[in-house]
Write an enzyme that holds these catalytic residues in place. Structure first.
Site, short mmCIF file in Angstrom:
data_model
loop_
_atom_site.label_atom_id
_atom_site.label_comp_id
_atom_site.label_asym_id
_atom_site.label_seq_id
_atom_site.Cartn_x
_atom_site.Cartn_y
_atom_site.Cartn_z
N TYR A 1 -33.02 29.49 -64.92
CA TYR A 1 -33.34 28.08 -64.72
C TYR A 1 -34.84 27.80 -64.71
O TYR A 1 -35.29 26.72 -65.07
CB TYR A 1 -32.74 27.58 -63.41
CG TYR A 1 -31.25 27.33 -63.45
CD1 TYR A 1 -30.64 26.83 -64.59
CD2 TYR A 1 -30.45 27.58 -62.34
CE1 TYR A 1 -29.28 26.58 -64.62
CE2 TYR A 1 -29.09 27.34 -62.36
CZ TYR A 1 -28.51 26.83 -63.51
OH TYR A 1 -27.16 26.59 -63.53
N LYS B 1 -56.05 21.78 -51.06
CA LYS B 1 -54.71 21.68 -50.46
C LYS B 1 -54.79 21.71 -48.94
O LYS B 1 -54.10 20.94 -48.25
CB LYS B 1 -53.81 22.81 -50.99
CG LYS B 1 -53.33 22.59 -52.42
CD LYS B 1 -52.36 23.68 -52.85
CE LYS B 1 -51.89 23.47 -54.30
NZ LYS B 1 -50.99 22.33 -54.45
N GLU C 1 -6.20 21.61 -72.64
CA GLU C 1 -5.23 22.31 -73.49
C GLU C 1 -3.80 22.00 -73.08
O GLU C 1 -2.93 21.84 -73.93
CB GLU C 1 -5.51 23.81 -73.46
CG GLU C 1 -6.78 24.15 -74.25
CD GLU C 1 -7.18 25.60 -74.17
OE1 GLU C 1 -7.13 26.30 -75.20
OE2 GLU C 1 -7.54 26.05 -73.06
N VAL D 1 -51.17 18.19 -55.37
CA VAL D 1 -52.55 18.05 -55.84
C VAL D 1 -52.94 19.33 -56.56
O VAL D 1 -52.14 20.25 -56.73
CB VAL D 1 -53.51 17.75 -54.66
CG1 VAL D 1 -53.09 16.46 -53.96
CG2 VAL D 1 -53.57 18.91 -53.67
N VAL D 2 -54.18 19.42 -57.00
CA VAL D 2 -54.62 20.54 -57.82
C VAL D 2 -54.44 21.87 -57.09
O VAL D 2 -54.49 21.94 -55.85
CB VAL D 2 -56.09 20.38 -58.24
CG1 VAL D 2 -56.25 19.17 -59.14
CG2 VAL D 2 -57.00 20.27 -57.03
N GLY E 1 -8.65 24.54 -69.90
CA GLY E 1 -7.19 24.65 -69.81
C GLY E 1 -6.53 23.34 -69.44
O GLY E 1 -5.38 23.09 -69.80
N SER F 1 -47.74 26.83 -56.94
CA SER F 1 -47.03 27.80 -57.77
C SER F 1 -47.39 29.23 -57.40
O SER F 1 -46.68 30.16 -57.77
CB SER F 1 -47.36 27.57 -59.25
OG SER F 1 -48.76 27.63 -59.47
N ASN G 1 -42.46 22.68 -64.64
CA ASN G 1 -42.87 21.62 -65.57
C ASN G 1 -42.16 21.75 -66.92
O ASN G 1 -42.06 22.85 -67.44
CB ASN G 1 -44.40 21.70 -65.76
CG ASN G 1 -44.96 20.48 -66.45
OD1 ASN G 1 -44.46 19.38 -66.29
ND2 ASN G 1 -45.99 20.69 -67.25
N MET H 1 -47.31 16.66 -62.38
CA MET H 1 -46.27 17.13 -61.49
C MET H 1 -45.88 16.07 -60.47
O MET H 1 -44.70 15.78 -60.27
CB MET H 1 -46.72 18.41 -60.77
CG MET H 1 -46.94 19.59 -61.67
SD MET H 1 -45.44 20.09 -62.57
CE MET H 1 -44.43 20.71 -61.25
#
Length: 720
Positions: A661, A409, A120, A402-403, A117, A431, A455, A326
């Site tokens: 997302y 970890k 416009e 890391v893996v 707007g 994850s 990723n 990553m």
């Protein structure tokens, strides 16, 4: 001061010139609320009767010009039905036309974002002068609607049909130089010269040296294009745009249709045509979904700002452990957005790969003209590759990447914690692994949380910030602040296997596994789900993610939720994994892969996977599209409902945005909860009932059952 309202002011200048200044009180930006529109009418009443008026300068007192309509008010207007929408647009169009019809020249000084707007109303003025920092555009098609306040009428008459179709159908913001080339801008100047430059143009128009009436008449007359040219241009554009936008997004084609329907009409009649199409789209589910996503995104932004305000301090320096895909991606994103980052790995080769990945992404930006080589060097200099923990005592946040192995970890997190300050926040980019489990050996578990990127890091907007049982509020706030600084959309969730996104994704994959077990063709399932709106079907998605990654995550989910996600059969992904078919990473999964001319992997159907699956699946048989959709989507619906009921995610808005997302859930459907509302909870219940023999994933949760029985919706219905 001639008029001093809460949105508009009328300020007398020299020689009969009056400045109409937009300064919406209580807001950081100007937007057209109903209150602002009412005040604009009051200001026009004064201007139309103001003696001695020679010219009008339209300006903004804020850093932006006008961001558009107040979309928070759309729900109420749209809920009133077609007639209410038409009345709403009719009132606004009358105001803009009154501005256009003032008996004096009008010039608008555009100093920042001028969208929807805002653009416009600027088109209703005679001349437009832009700051170098301005951006203009008509983004309405991104909300499932079309410009409804004259955009499809005035822009093609002012700039030509090609420009209007491109700008409106794409919904993209336009730079000042593009606006100048298109004839939409009449001048582009430095911000500090904007006001004076606009006044000079206005004085030239008042004196007659710069005629304004011919241009005004052009905008009010039929489009200057003959029938043959018009037919070819409009029909060709509609075919092309439909192919680009797809059948789920009707607004871009409707915008061209509005231009076509109004081409032979004068302004007011053409505005009425535009209003008809706007009202029709406004009542559709796509507009409801896309407007809903816009409002949900604003909610995410407000929540993030609240967290940032409560953060103990700014993240001035970060660190990443692991320079793989990553870790390297996180380091690149941090450096690109301005936060220096230490990137640690255990091997020089890993660091070289991480830096090479960052350089590759930056080279793409240089090639596209978005940055120059000096900026590229500046970004690379913000990444400090290292094999040691030297300097870690000065970082504010560390992201372990890391893996995905809990033992590794644990070892890495325990080691790095010793080198951090007492206030530094430590995050894991896991994850699936429980944050509480990873925190067990830590000395400062209150400083630890999950920070799950998706990723590729530079492209995926979502970051899940996972709060463990012992995670402090300040650790969450700092992590949200860092995610926001990286340009990401943080969603805070509670700890559980898979957190939010993977927890609802793997029931979807479980539905897929059962379909294949029962004889479905994975290629058909892919096609059906892609037609439903997913960017890729489940077989293709598993290939892209990596079948080995999927099998590992599935085992974690099965251990966490054995009643729903444990399985009593050998899934297709298990069969392919055991055969060494890992997906795109080794060019063979459900599909085979071969690079195209640009080197991107393209899927190629193969009989090899079918032969491998035959001993473990029923004979191929046909499933209807409806059966496939029900069997794929109901597990996602029920698991998402559980997450909401368990408090894993705080609201339906955040849940829906996380899937849009993080997974590419079809935006035109607005998210899982929006889809339930639009389809009707009873319809969803019937879909679940048709699959109830398949197990607990197809059983409604108590909360969802209450929604069905009460005839309620997850999102509150807008009040008229």
């Amino acid at each position: 001061m001639i008029f001093d309202g809460k949105a508009f002011k009328l300020i007398p200048l020299e020689d009969g010139i009056v400045e109409l200044q937009f300064d919406l009180q209580g807001e950081s930006v100007n937007k057209f609320s109903m209150q602002a529109m009412a005040e604009l009418g009051d200001a026009l009443d004064i201007l139309e009767s103001h003696s001695g008026l020679s010219g009008l300068l339209f300006s903004s007192a804020k850093e932006v010009f006008i961001v558009g309509a107040d979309i928070n008010e759309f729900g109420k207007v749209f809920a009133g039905g077609t007639d209410a929408v038409k009345a709403y647009n009719g009132k606004t169009n009358a105001l803009f036309s009154r501005l256009e019809d003032l008996p004096v020249p009008t010039v608008v000084a555009i100093n920042g974002y001028c969208l929807g707007g805002g653009m416009e109303i600027s088109l209703a003025c005679d001349f437009r002068i832009l700051s170098h920092k301005a951006k203009i555009g008509l983004p309405e098609t991104k909300l499932g609607i079309i410009p409804g306040w004259g955009g499809t009428v005035r822009l093609p008459r002012l700039a030509g049909l090609d420009v209007a179709i491109d700008w409106i159908a794409s919904g993209k913001d336009q730079r000042p130089d593009a606006a100048l080339r298109a004839g939409v801008a009449d001048g582009v100047v430095a911000p500090e010269k904007l006001h004076d430059a606009a006044i000079k143009v206005l004085r030239d128009a008042i004196s007659g040296s710069l005629p304004y009436l011919p241009r005004r008449q052009l905008k009010k007359s039929p489009l200057r294009i003959n029938d043959t040219e018009g037919l070819l241009a409009f029909e060709g554009a509609k075919m092309f745009i439909k192919g680009q936008a797809g059948r789920h997004y009707p607004a871009p084609v409707a915008a061209v249709q509005s231009m076509q329907n109004g081409a032979k009409l004068e302004r007011d009649a053409a505005l009425a045509v535009e209003t008809e199409l706007f009202a029709e789209l406004a009542q559709g589910p796509v507009a409801e979904s896309l407007v809903g996503l816009f409002l949900n995104d604003q909610l995410l932004g407000k929540k993030a700002k609240s967290f940032i305000k409560s953060a103990p301090g700014e993240v001035k320096k970060a660190a990443v452990l692991g320079a793989g895909i990553m870790g390297g991606g996180i380091a690149y994103q941090s450096a690109y957005k301005g936060t220096p980052v230490v990137m640690k790995d255990i091997a020089t080769q890993g660091l070289d790969l991480g830096m090479a990945e960052a350089a590759k992404l930056l080279n793409k930006q240089v090639t596209r003209g978005r940055i120059d080589t000096a900026k590229m060097a500046e970004v690379l200099n913000r990444i400090q590759p290292t094999l040691s923990y030297e300097g870690f005592g000065a970082v504010d946040i560390v992201v372990e990447a890391v893996v995905e192995n809990p033992n590794i970890k644990h070892a890495v997190l325990t080691e790095v914690e010793k080198h951090l300050s007492d206030t530094a926040v430590l995050c894991s980019n896991t994850s699936t692994i429980s944050i509480d489990f990873l925190a067990e050996p830590l000395q400062r578990p209150q400083n630890f949380c999950g920070m799950h990127f998706f990723n590729p890091v530079h492209a995926m907007p979502l970051v899940e910030v996972i709060r463990g049982t012992r995670t402090s509020d300040s650790a969450v706030a700092t992590t949200v602040a860092y995610a926001s600084a990286l340009g990401k959309k943080p969603v805070v969730v509670k700890d559980c296997p898979g957190f939010l996104v993977n927890r609802v994704l793997f029931p979807y994959f479980a539905g897929f596994a059962m379909l294949l077990r029962d004889g479905a063709d994975f290629q058909k399932v892919d096609k059906v789900m892609e037609r439903w709106g997913w960017p890729m079907g489940p077989a293709y998605l598993l290939d892209v993610v990596g079948i080995d990654t999927g099998v590992h995550a599935e085992s974690v989910m099965a251990e966490g939720f054995p009643d729903r996600m444990g399985k009593s059969f050998k899934a297709a992904s298990d069969v392919l994994f055991e055969a060494g078919r890992l997906g795109q990473k080794n060019e063979k999964g459900f599909y085979n892969y071969a690079p195209d001319k640009k080197g991107k992997p393209q899927k190629v159907p193969t009989e090899e996977s079918y032969e491998l699956l035959k001993p473990h699946c029923a004979a191929l048989r046909d499933f209807t599209d409806e059966d496939i959709i029900a069997r794929m989507m109901i597990p996602m619906v029920t698991e998402m409902a559980r997450c909401l009921e368990e408090g894993i995610v705080a609201s339906v808005a955040e849940a829906d945005m996380a899937l849009v997302y993080g997974l590419g859930f079809p935006p035109f459907r607005g998210g899982v909860f929006r889809w339930i509302d639009q389809a009707g909870a009873k319809v969803i219940a019937e879909m679940a009932s048709s699959c109830e023999t398949l197990g607990p994933l197809y059983q409604l949760t108590p909360g969802l059952q209450k929604i069905v029985e009460a005839g309620q919706t997850y999102y509150p219905k807008a009040e008229v």
